[in-house]
Design a protein around this motif. Sequence first.
Motif, PDB file in Angstrom:
ATOM      1  N   THR A   1     -11.210  10.459   4.022  1.00  0.00           N
ATOM      2  CA  THR A   1     -10.772   9.057   4.109  1.00  0.00           C
ATOM      3  C   THR A   1      -9.286   9.026   4.420  1.00  0.00           C
ATOM      4  O   THR A   1      -8.479   9.642   3.716  1.00  0.00           O
ATOM      5  CB  THR A   1     -11.051   8.321   2.806  1.00  0.00           C
ATOM      6  OG1 THR A   1     -12.453   8.430   2.520  1.00  0.00           O
ATOM      7  CG2 THR A   1     -10.657   6.862   2.918  1.00  0.00           C
ATOM      8  N   VAL A   2      -8.927   8.318   5.488  1.00  0.00           N
ATOM      9  CA  VAL A   2      -7.531   8.210   5.910  1.00  0.00           C
ATOM     10  C   VAL A   2      -7.035   6.805   5.546  1.00  0.00           C
ATOM     11  O   VAL A   2      -7.651   5.790   5.930  1.00  0.00           O
ATOM     12  CB  VAL A   2      -7.377   8.465   7.424  1.00  0.00           C
ATOM     13  CG1 VAL A   2      -5.916   8.337   7.835  1.00  0.00           C
ATOM     14  CG2 VAL A   2      -7.915   9.853   7.772  1.00  0.00           C
ATOM     15  N   THR A   3      -5.947   6.740   4.808  1.00  0.00           N
ATOM     16  CA  THR A   3      -5.376   5.438   4.416  1.00  0.00           C
ATOM     17  C   THR A   3      -4.722   4.797   5.636  1.00  0.00           C
ATOM     18  O   THR A   3      -3.871   5.424   6.283  1.00  0.00           O
ATOM     19  CB  THR A   3      -4.352   5.618   3.294  1.00  0.00           C
ATOM     20  OG1 THR A   3      -4.989   6.315   2.205  1.00  0.00           O
ATOM     21  CG2 THR A   3      -3.837   4.284   2.808  1.00  0.00           C
ATOM     22  N   PRO A   4      -5.063   3.532   5.980  1.00  0.00           N
ATOM     23  CA  PRO A   4      -4.490   2.919   7.188  1.00  0.00           C
ATOM     24  C   PRO A   4      -3.049   2.449   6.966  1.00  0.00           C
ATOM     25  O   PRO A   4      -2.550   2.377   5.837  1.00  0.00           O
ATOM     26  CB  PRO A   4      -5.422   1.719   7.444  1.00  0.00           C
ATOM     27  CG  PRO A   4      -5.938   1.362   6.098  1.00  0.00           C
ATOM     28  CD  PRO A   4      -6.051   2.643   5.326  1.00  0.00           C
ATOM     29  N   PHE A   5      -2.388   2.156   8.088  1.00  0.00           N
ATOM     30  CA  PHE A   5      -1.015   1.620   8.043  1.00  0.00           C
ATOM     31  C   PHE A   5      -1.085   0.091   7.847  1.00  0.00           C
ATOM     32  O   PHE A   5      -1.946  -0.599   8.392  1.00  0.00           O
ATOM     33  CB  PHE A   5      -0.275   1.933   9.345  1.00  0.00           C
ATOM     34  CG  PHE A   5       0.253   3.341   9.401  1.00  0.00           C
ATOM     35  CD1 PHE A   5       1.417   3.672   8.734  1.00  0.00           C
ATOM     36  CD2 PHE A   5      -0.411   4.318  10.112  1.00  0.00           C
ATOM     37  CE1 PHE A   5       1.913   4.958   8.796  1.00  0.00           C
ATOM     38  CE2 PHE A   5       0.076   5.607  10.176  1.00  0.00           C
ATOM     39  CZ  PHE A   5       1.248   5.935   9.510  1.00  0.00           C
ATOM     40  N   GLN A   6      -0.134  -0.408   7.065  1.00  0.00           N
ATOM     41  CA  GLN A   6       0.038  -1.850   6.852  1.00  0.00           C
ATOM     42  C   GLN A   6       1.477  -2.224   7.184  1.00  0.00           C
ATOM     43  O   GLN A   6       2.373  -1.356   7.167  1.00  0.00           O
ATOM     44  CB  GLN A   6      -0.286  -2.236   5.405  1.00  0.00           C
ATOM     45  CG  GLN A   6      -1.658  -1.820   4.911  1.00  0.00           C
ATOM     46  CD  GLN A   6      -2.782  -2.570   5.597  1.00  0.00           C
ATOM     47  OE1 GLN A   6      -2.557  -3.650   6.195  1.00  0.00           O
ATOM     48  NE2 GLN A   6      -3.990  -2.036   5.526  1.00  0.00           N
ATOM     49  N   THR A   7       1.716  -3.497   7.485  1.00  0.00           N
ATOM     50  CA  THR A   7       3.056  -3.994   7.794  1.00  0.00           C
ATOM     51  C   THR A   7       3.544  -4.857   6.632  1.00  0.00           C
ATOM     52  O   THR A   7       2.821  -5.775   6.169  1.00  0.00           O
ATOM     53  CB  THR A   7       3.054  -4.825   9.081  1.00  0.00           C
ATOM     54  OG1 THR A   7       2.544  -4.012  10.136  1.00  0.00           O
ATOM     55  CG2 THR A   7       4.457  -5.294   9.434  1.00  0.00           C
ATOM     56  N   CYS A   8       4.746  -4.549   6.154  1.00  0.00           N
ATOM     57  CA  CYS A   8       5.306  -5.289   5.016  1.00  0.00           C
ATOM     58  C   CYS A   8       5.554  -6.756   5.410  1.00  0.00           C
ATOM     59  O   CYS A   8       6.072  -7.037   6.508  1.00  0.00           O
ATOM     60  CB  CYS A   8       6.594  -4.624   4.546  1.00  0.00           C
ATOM     61  SG  CYS A   8       7.356  -5.439   3.116  1.00  0.00           S
ATOM     62  N   ASP A   9       5.211  -7.682   4.529  1.00  0.00           N
ATOM     63  CA  ASP A   9       5.384  -9.098   4.827  1.00  0.00           C
ATOM     64  C   ASP A   9       6.834  -9.529   4.810  1.00  0.00           C
ATOM     65  O   ASP A   9       7.198 -10.557   5.425  1.00  0.00           O
ATOM     66  CB  ASP A   9       4.596  -9.945   3.820  1.00  0.00           C
ATOM     67  CG  ASP A   9       3.096  -9.701   3.920  1.00  0.00           C
ATOM     68  OD1 ASP A   9       2.675  -9.203   4.989  1.00  0.00           O
ATOM     69  OD2 ASP A   9       2.380  -9.940   2.934  1.00  0.00           O
TER      70      ASP A   9
END
Length: 380
Positions: free
Chosen positions: A343-351
């Motif tokens: 399982t690869v943790t996806p990238f998120q963009t900080c709000d």
Amino acid sequence: MDTQQNTALTRALAGVPGPLPTSGVIHITLPHTDRFTVVGNHLAQHPDLSCTAVGIAVRIQSLPQGAKVGIKALAAHCREGEKRIAAALRELEAHGYLRRVRDRLPSGRIITRTVFCNRPAALLHPRRPAGAPPRPAKPEPAPAQAPVQEPAPASVQEPAPAPVPAPMQEPAPLPASAPVPMQEPAPVQEPAPVPVCHPTAAPPAPELPVAPVAPPAPSAPLFVPRVPPPTAPKAPRRPLPRPGELTPELDRAATAFLSDLHRHAPRFTLSEDDVRRLVPGVAAWLERAVRPDSIRRTLTDDPPQPLKHPAKLLAHRLTELLPPAPPGVDDLAALDRPRPRFTVTPFQTCDDCDRAFRSPTPGHCRDCRETRAAYAQAAA
């Protein structure tokens, strides 16, 4: 009339003792009277030396003392190049025939001496001459005693007359009449007493303990032949492979294969006894899911010339070239089993700061979360 007859060679062959061999080399040995060099078979038939190294060794051995045997000196008289001569000298040095020793002259100059030994094994394991008695160990004499005088032979009754002392400054041997005191040459060290021989029968000499002499160790052979002699015991042959169960279907298929083999390879014509003897080996190949054309190509490809025993060749190839058993169902299932996925943790963009960070859910990065927690604590 156009064929030349070498009468000298014919006469030389007639003088060879014994019957001439039907194959191989025939030696015509003529004795040398001058300009010859003795070369040992340990060098001429060395299994680890190249022919170039053996030839260079024979040339060096034939040169006189003091001759130049460097790489350039040998290249000037040989057809080989300097690289091949250098490699040959390294081979001779590795096997003990050649040594390069650095020596310092009285003038202080350092030179390199090249030493060639025609029998390096004799230096490592010296042999005692045949028929020579073993030499007893020599006892160490006492520091302050004179050497023991050997007794006279039994046939001689009177000892030999002592030599007349010469007029010298050093003390001379004394006559057998009476002991004469000896002059002291220096007060630092006293000389050992001089034994006096009386005109009587010689006393028996004291028996000296003689240490037992160990027999000389047998010299190690220069080389061990890699090809075993014809009288060496041979390893037993591997048995012909057999199937797990010789069913009637396998027996009929193997018999038909061997009986039809001469149509595809005429030189592999087998007798009925040979077919019966080779049926289990062919059945073992068929049991392992090998196609008949593959078996035929493997058994009959590139036979020796001439082919004297086709059945023995087929038995040898059926035994030595037996393929492995096919994999089972469980082995194939293990190959088709899917690999475990990670399982690869996806990238998120900080709000808040638009920074990319890994997180399973969207939200804020770690720095923004810490800043928000600090502001909330200050407001409270």
